[in-house]
Design a protein around this motif. Structure first.
Motif, PDB file in Angstrom:
ATOM      1  N   MET A   9       0.847  -1.176   0.000  1.00 49.05           N
ATOM      2  CA  MET A   9       0.000   0.000   0.000  1.00 49.05           C
ATOM      3  C   MET A   9       0.891   1.237   0.000  1.00 49.05           C
ATOM      4  SD  MET A   9      -2.869   1.200   2.810  1.00 49.05           S
ATOM      5  CE  MET A   9      -3.391  -0.471   3.039  1.00 49.05           C
ATOM      6  N   LYS A  10       0.475   2.238  -0.772  1.00 48.00           N
ATOM      7  CA  LYS A  10       1.255   3.471  -0.880  1.00 48.00           C
ATOM      8  C   LYS A  10       0.341   4.682  -0.738  1.00 48.00           C
ATOM      9  CE  LYS A  10       4.673   5.817  -3.724  1.00 48.00           C
ATOM     10  NZ  LYS A  10       5.499   5.762  -4.932  1.00 48.00           N
ATOM     11  N   VAL A  11       0.832   5.665   0.020  1.00 50.08           N
ATOM     12  CA  VAL A  11       0.112   6.921   0.225  1.00 50.08           C
ATOM     13  C   VAL A  11       0.987   8.063  -0.267  1.00 50.08           C
ATOM     14  CG1 VAL A  11      -0.704   8.531   1.994  1.00 50.08           C
ATOM     15  CG2 VAL A  11      -1.271   6.094   2.160  1.00 50.08           C
ATOM     16  N   LEU A  12       0.386   8.976  -1.002  1.00 47.08           N
ATOM     17  CA  LEU A  12       1.071  10.196  -1.420  1.00 47.08           C
ATOM     18  C   LEU A  12       0.620  11.325  -0.506  1.00 47.08           C
ATOM     19  CD1 LEU A  12       2.842  11.867  -3.356  1.00 47.08           C
ATOM     20  CD2 LEU A  12       0.805  12.131  -4.813  1.00 47.08           C
ATOM     21  N   VAL A  13       1.592  12.001   0.113  1.00 47.50           N
ATOM     22  CA  VAL A  13       1.317  13.165   0.952  1.00 47.50           C
ATOM     23  C   VAL A  13       1.684  14.399   0.141  1.00 47.50           C
ATOM     24  CG1 VAL A  13       1.875  14.388   3.085  1.00 47.50           C
ATOM     25  CG2 VAL A  13       1.834  11.871   3.065  1.00 47.50           C
ATOM     26  N   LEU A  14       0.720  15.290  -0.017  1.00 45.58           N
ATOM     27  CA  LEU A  14       0.949  16.526  -0.766  1.00 45.58           C
ATOM     28  C   LEU A  14       0.875  17.715   0.189  1.00 45.58           C
ATOM     29  CD1 LEU A  14      -1.234  15.799  -3.916  1.00 45.58           C
ATOM     30  CD2 LEU A  14       1.263  15.721  -3.736  1.00 45.58           C
ATOM     31  N   HIS A  15       1.946  18.499   0.201  1.00 45.57           N
ATOM     32  CA  HIS A  15       2.010  19.718   1.003  1.00 45.57           C
ATOM     33  C   HIS A  15       1.960  20.895   0.042  1.00 45.57           C
ATOM     34  CE1 HIS A  15       3.579  17.357   4.424  1.00 45.57           C
ATOM     35  NE2 HIS A  15       4.481  16.857   3.618  1.00 45.57           N
ATOM     36  N   GLY A  16       1.008  21.797   0.263  1.00 49.40           N
ATOM     37  CA  GLY A  16       0.821  22.912  -0.637  1.00 49.40           C
ATOM     38  C   GLY A  16       1.666  24.137  -0.334  1.00 49.40           C
ATOM     39  N   VAL A  17       1.173  25.235  -0.836  1.00 45.94           N
ATOM     40  CA  VAL A  17       1.871  26.510  -0.857  1.00 45.94           C
ATOM     41  C   VAL A  17       2.277  26.971   0.554  1.00 45.94           C
ATOM     42  CG1 VAL A  17      -0.296  27.837  -0.852  1.00 45.94           C
ATOM     43  CG2 VAL A  17       1.779  28.843  -1.845  1.00 45.94           C
ATOM     44  N   ASN A  18       3.502  27.434   0.666  1.00 46.91           N
ATOM     45  CA  ASN A  18       4.109  27.984   1.887  1.00 46.91           C
ATOM     46  C   ASN A  18       4.411  26.955   2.976  1.00 46.91           C
ATOM     47  OD1 ASN A  18       4.147  30.702   0.976  1.00 46.91           O
ATOM     48  ND2 ASN A  18       1.981  30.887   1.499  1.00 46.91           N
ATOM     49  N   LEU A  19       4.073  25.702   2.746  1.00 44.94           N
ATOM     50  CA  LEU A  19       4.269  24.722   3.807  1.00 44.94           C
ATOM     51  C   LEU A  19       5.726  24.300   3.952  1.00 44.94           C
ATOM     52  CD1 LEU A  19       0.969  22.686   3.528  1.00 44.94           C
ATOM     53  CD2 LEU A  19       1.451  24.839   4.692  1.00 44.94           C
ATOM     54  N   ASN A  20       6.544  24.643   2.981  1.00 44.67           N
ATOM     55  CA  ASN A  20       7.991  24.446   3.127  1.00 44.67           C
ATOM     56  C   ASN A  20       8.547  25.367   4.217  1.00 44.67           C
ATOM     57  OD1 ASN A  20       7.318  26.534   1.142  1.00 44.67           O
ATOM     58  ND2 ASN A  20       9.532  26.833   0.979  1.00 44.67           N
ATOM     59  N   MET A  21       7.745  26.315   4.671  1.00 49.71           N
ATOM     60  CA  MET A  21       8.164  27.267   5.692  1.00 49.71           C
ATOM     61  C   MET A  21       7.759  26.855   7.105  1.00 49.71           C
ATOM     62  SD  MET A  21       9.904  29.260   3.872  1.00 49.71           S
ATOM     63  CE  MET A  21      10.278  30.606   4.969  1.00 49.71           C
ATOM     64  N   PHE A  22       7.212  25.648   7.265  1.00 43.83           N
ATOM     65  CA  PHE A  22       6.941  25.167   8.619  1.00 43.83           C
ATOM     66  C   PHE A  22       8.226  25.258   9.432  1.00 43.83           C
ATOM     67  CE2 PHE A  22       3.214  22.290   7.251  1.00 43.83           C
ATOM     68  CZ  PHE A  22       2.279  23.240   7.654  1.00 43.83           C
ATOM     69  N   GLY A  23       8.109  25.642  10.674  1.00 43.23           N
ATOM     70  CA  GLY A  23       9.270  25.863  11.524  1.00 43.23           C
ATOM     71  C   GLY A  23       9.685  27.323  11.542  1.00 43.23           C
ATOM     72  N   LYS A  24       9.223  28.071  10.545  1.00 43.91           N
ATOM     73  CA  LYS A  24       9.501  29.508  10.454  1.00 43.91           C
ATOM     74  C   LYS A  24       8.213  30.323  10.525  1.00 43.91           C
ATOM     75  CE  LYS A  24      13.603  28.837   7.541  1.00 43.91           C
ATOM     76  NZ  LYS A  24      13.666  27.404   7.694  1.00 43.91           N
ATOM     77  N   ARG A  25       7.075  29.665  10.378  1.00 42.79           N
ATOM     78  CA  ARG A  25       5.768  30.332  10.430  1.00 42.79           C
ATOM     79  C   ARG A  25       5.356  30.517  11.889  1.00 42.79           C
ATOM     80  NH1 ARG A  25       1.695  27.982   6.089  1.00 42.79           N
ATOM     81  NH2 ARG A  25       0.948  30.106   6.220  1.00 42.79           N
ATOM     82  N   PRO A  26       4.329  31.290  12.186  1.00 42.41           N
ATOM     83  CA  PRO A  26       3.932  31.538  13.577  1.00 42.41           C
ATOM     84  C   PRO A  26       3.703  30.243  14.360  1.00 42.41           C
ATOM     85  CG  PRO A  26       2.731  32.989  12.092  1.00 42.41           C
ATOM     86  CD  PRO A  26       3.479  32.009  11.237  1.00 42.41           C
ATOM     87  N   SER A  27       4.500  30.018  15.385  1.00 40.81           N
ATOM     88  CA  SER A  27       4.440  28.761  16.128  1.00 40.81           C
ATOM     89  C   SER A  27       3.114  28.582  16.853  1.00 40.81           C
ATOM     90  CB  SER A  27       5.609  28.653  17.103  1.00 40.81           C
ATOM     91  OG  SER A  27       5.553  29.697  18.061  1.00 40.81           O
ATOM     92  N   GLY A  28       2.436  29.678  17.198  1.00 42.84           N
ATOM     93  CA  GLY A  28       1.138  29.565  17.847  1.00 42.84           C
ATOM     94  C   GLY A  28       0.097  28.891  16.964  1.00 42.84           C
ATOM     95  N   LEU A  29       0.261  29.009  15.659  1.00 43.10           N
ATOM     96  CA  LEU A  29      -0.659  28.373  14.715  1.00 43.10           C
ATOM     97  C   LEU A  29      -0.142  27.036  14.216  1.00 43.10           C
ATOM     98  CD1 LEU A  29      -1.657  31.447  12.507  1.00 43.10           C
ATOM     99  CD2 LEU A  29      -3.108  30.237  14.144  1.00 43.10           C
ATOM    100  N   TYR A  30       1.152  26.953  14.001  1.00 49.50           N
ATOM    101  CA  TYR A  30       1.711  25.800  13.288  1.00 49.50           C
ATOM    102  C   TYR A  30       2.710  24.975  14.087  1.00 49.50           C
ATOM    103  CZ  TYR A  30      -0.293  28.513   9.482  1.00 49.50           C
ATOM    104  OH  TYR A  30      -1.151  29.224   8.689  1.00 49.50           O
ATOM    105  N   GLY A  31       3.039  25.394  15.317  1.00 48.42           N
ATOM    106  CA  GLY A  31       4.045  24.678  16.082  1.00 48.42           C
ATOM    107  C   GLY A  31       5.433  24.974  15.550  1.00 48.42           C
ATOM    108  N   ASN A  32       6.392  24.199  16.007  1.00 43.84           N
ATOM    109  CA  ASN A  32       7.792  24.410  15.621  1.00 43.84           C
ATOM    110  C   ASN A  32       8.318  23.338  14.683  1.00 43.84           C
ATOM    111  OD1 ASN A  32       8.169  26.799  17.196  1.00 43.84           O
ATOM    112  ND2 ASN A  32       8.154  25.482  19.011  1.00 43.84           N
ATOM    113  N   TRP A  33       7.478  22.438  14.271  1.00 48.02           N
ATOM    114  CA  TRP A  33       7.893  21.355  13.390  1.00 48.02           C
ATOM    115  C   TRP A  33       8.303  21.902  12.029  1.00 48.02           C
ATOM    116  CZ3 TRP A  33       7.874  16.207  14.841  1.00 48.02           C
ATOM    117  CH2 TRP A  33       7.263  15.913  16.061  1.00 48.02           C
TER     118      TRP A  33
END
Length: 149
Positions: A1-25
């Motif tokens: 079984m295979k799953v494709l995970v798609l991350h959209g626009v600006n999500l490469n910036m996780f860890g730099k975006r507001p941690s209150g909304l997105y955490g530090n991951w």
């Protein structure tokens, strides 16, 4: 079984975006956690991120044509709220799609309360940070197994 995970626009910036909304991951850490959970569940997890809507849609078309995944886990980012092109691409699929968001889109600005993706997804999980992804993967795998996709 295979799953494709798609991350959209600006999500490469996780860890730099507001941690209150997105955490530090970071996106790399999210992908690693998804692959680790995938191994536990006996599922291969392929992850892809792009700030180009055309590239994300190209991945969906690839899955549709090549039958290269049994399900898609997607965080469309801001495209959630207005990308009918992305919605139409997902609607073509005969495999389950689960929509996830790190923040609770329904508790944010009014324009974020609407998802044009939700009507073509099996379900949506939002507001739990990285756990939205992990819960989403678990739900998607269960759906794939249940439907035999």
């Amino acid at each position: 079984m295979k799953v494709l995970v798609l991350h959209g626009v600006n999500l490469n910036m996780f860890g730099k975006r507001p941690s209150g909304l997105y955490g530090n991951w970071t996106l790399k850490e999210i992908d690693e956690a998804l692959r680790e959970l995938g191994r536990e569940l006996g599922v291969e997890v392929e992850c892809f991120q792009s700030n180009s809507e055309a590239e994300i849609i190209g991945q969906i078309h690839r899955v549709h044509v090549e039958k290269s995944a049994d399900g898609i886990l997607i965080n469309p980012g801001a495209w959630t709220h207005y990308s009918y092109a992305l919605r139409d691409a997902l609607e073509m699929l005969t495999i389950p799609v689960v929509e996830v968001h790190m923040s609770n889109i329904h508790a944010r600005e009014p324009f974020r309360h609407v998802s044009v993706i939700a009507p073509v997804a099996k379900g949506q999980i939002s507001g739990f940070g990285i756990n939205s992804y992990l819960l989403g993967l678990r739900a998607l795998v269960e759906e794939i197994r249940k439907t035999g996709s």
